[in-house]
Design an enzyme around this catalytic site. Sequence first.
Site, PDB file in Angstrom:
ATOM      1  N   HIS A 184       0.850  -1.194   0.000  1.00 53.40           N
ATOM      2  CA  HIS A 184       0.000   0.000   0.000  1.00 53.40           C
ATOM      3  C   HIS A 184       0.885   1.244   0.000  1.00 53.40           C
ATOM      4  CE1 HIS A 184      -4.060   1.831   0.957  1.00 53.40           C
ATOM      5  NE2 HIS A 184      -3.226   2.869   1.032  1.00 53.40           N
ATOM      6  N   HIS A 223      -9.593   0.574  -0.678  1.00 52.19           N
ATOM      7  CA  HIS A 223      -9.430   1.369   0.530  1.00 52.19           C
ATOM      8  C   HIS A 223     -10.777   1.352   1.263  1.00 52.19           C
ATOM      9  CE1 HIS A 223      -6.026   2.938  -1.707  1.00 52.19           C
ATOM     10  NE2 HIS A 223      -5.701   3.808  -0.772  1.00 52.19           N
ATOM     11  N   ARG A 239       2.918  15.100 -16.479  1.00 52.64           N
ATOM     12  CA  ARG A 239       2.312  15.364 -17.771  1.00 52.64           C
ATOM     13  C   ARG A 239       2.682  14.363 -18.864  1.00 52.64           C
ATOM     14  NH1 ARG A 239       0.149  20.557 -18.368  1.00 52.64           N
ATOM     15  NH2 ARG A 239      -0.697  21.170 -16.343  1.00 52.64           N
ATOM     16  N   ASP A 261      -5.869   2.881  -9.366  1.00 47.51           N
ATOM     17  CA  ASP A 261      -6.747   3.255  -8.252  1.00 47.51           C
ATOM     18  C   ASP A 261      -7.814   4.234  -8.715  1.00 47.51           C
ATOM     19  OD1 ASP A 261      -7.132   2.659  -5.525  1.00 47.51           O
ATOM     20  OD2 ASP A 261      -6.357   4.608  -4.921  1.00 47.51           O
ATOM     21  N   GLU A 306     -11.141   3.399   6.815  1.00 50.25           N
ATOM     22  CA  GLU A 306     -10.201   4.456   7.181  1.00 50.25           C
ATOM     23  C   GLU A 306     -11.006   5.682   7.589  1.00 50.25           C
ATOM     24  OE1 GLU A 306      -6.477   6.993   5.201  1.00 50.25           O
ATOM     25  OE2 GLU A 306      -8.060   6.161   3.918  1.00 50.25           O
ATOM     26  N   GLY A 363     -10.335   7.199  -1.741  1.00 51.03           N
ATOM     27  CA  GLY A 363     -11.092   8.443  -1.651  1.00 51.03           C
ATOM     28  C   GLY A 363     -12.121   8.430  -0.544  1.00 51.03           C
ATOM     29  N   HIS A 412       1.410   4.785  -2.758  1.00 49.89           N
ATOM     30  CA  HIS A 412       0.928   5.470  -3.953  1.00 49.89           C
ATOM     31  C   HIS A 412       2.102   6.097  -4.696  1.00 49.89           C
ATOM     32  CE1 HIS A 412      -3.427   5.320  -2.877  1.00 49.89           C
ATOM     33  NE2 HIS A 412      -2.925   5.224  -1.656  1.00 49.89           N
ATOM     34  N   ASP A 418       1.953   4.218   2.668  1.00 49.34           N
ATOM     35  CA  ASP A 418       0.896   5.016   2.060  1.00 49.34           C
ATOM     36  C   ASP A 418       1.460   6.117   1.146  1.00 49.34           C
ATOM     37  OD1 ASP A 418      -1.683   5.643   1.439  1.00 49.34           O
ATOM     38  OD2 ASP A 418      -2.230   6.449   3.381  1.00 49.34           O
TER      39      ASP A 418
END
Length: 343
Positions: free
Chosen positions: A14, A195, A69, A136, A198, A168, A16, A276
């Site tokens: 986990h 997720h 980008r 995700d 939480e 989210g 990101h 995380d």
Amino acid sequence: MSSYARLLPKAELHVHLEGAIRPETLLTLAERHGIALPANDLEGVREFYRFRNFLHFIEVYTTICKCLRTPEDFYLVTKEFLANQASMNVRYCETFFAPGHFIKQNADLGAIVDAITQARREGERDYGVRMQLIADISREMGAEFGLRIAQEMVRIKDRGVMGLGIGGAEAEFPAEWFTEAFQLAREAGMPVVAHAGEAAGPESVWSAIRNLKAQRIGHGVRSIEDPELVAYLAEHQIPLEVCPTSNLRIGIVSSYAEHPLRKLIEAGCLVTLNSDDPPMFNTDLVHEYEVAVTEFGLSRDQVEQLSRNAIRASFLSEAEKRDYLARFDAEFAALRAEPLQAR
């Protein structure tokens, strides 16, 4: 303890990719694309990264995504991420990225995934760290857009997307809204993770299991509020991707002493330890293993089991899991046999 935590062979489930970008790299990307940041020097960007509250966290995350980008940007941040994982003796990781932001930018997702895949292959060759990619869905983008993300990920999965996740605002955008997206991914043979537990309570975890058929739960710490759920998680060995410092920084708990990590372990849950969004929460995986001992009082056996759990809970094949576990066990034995100061 710091030396032991760094030398311990580890896996992470986990973390990101966007949330692991260093402030130095964000500054480079912003300059590359002419994007104004809240600060124009490294110290100012580091201060911008420093967590204040959840809204500020979202602001930082959104700013980072705006600075990503091109495929070259993703190649850069992936190689840097893997070099940092190697410095912590992380051997394997399953890493989230958020394609929704880049779909909205009309980016070429296939080219982005190709760049990440190239960096992953080079990272495994150069640093000995294997990485798999999980797309995700951001709940705030809504169920219709979530389905579009799932469709795009299924289309390019053979180019390097392993699984599908969702993150989210749990309470405002419940898991059941995204049932169709997850069904599409599962039917395409993609593992799924959510997720949950939480920012919302046990009902969010139940929904992720029942409606999304989630094979792992990201965070899941508020499962502790429902003894029936904890028993179910333990009986079915549904893995929990626990991120203690993240939970503390965001305010899910007010202190490590209040965090349910130890209770979940003692209840028989399959708990893994994770970072995380490391630079945003002033942590990394070495720190998480340190606090497992210093704040939660876990024994050396329990800490090593957390490391094994990450392999057991991964989406690797059973043969690959056996291979990693054998190598980890050999290193655990070597660490116990040789005094840390000798290293």
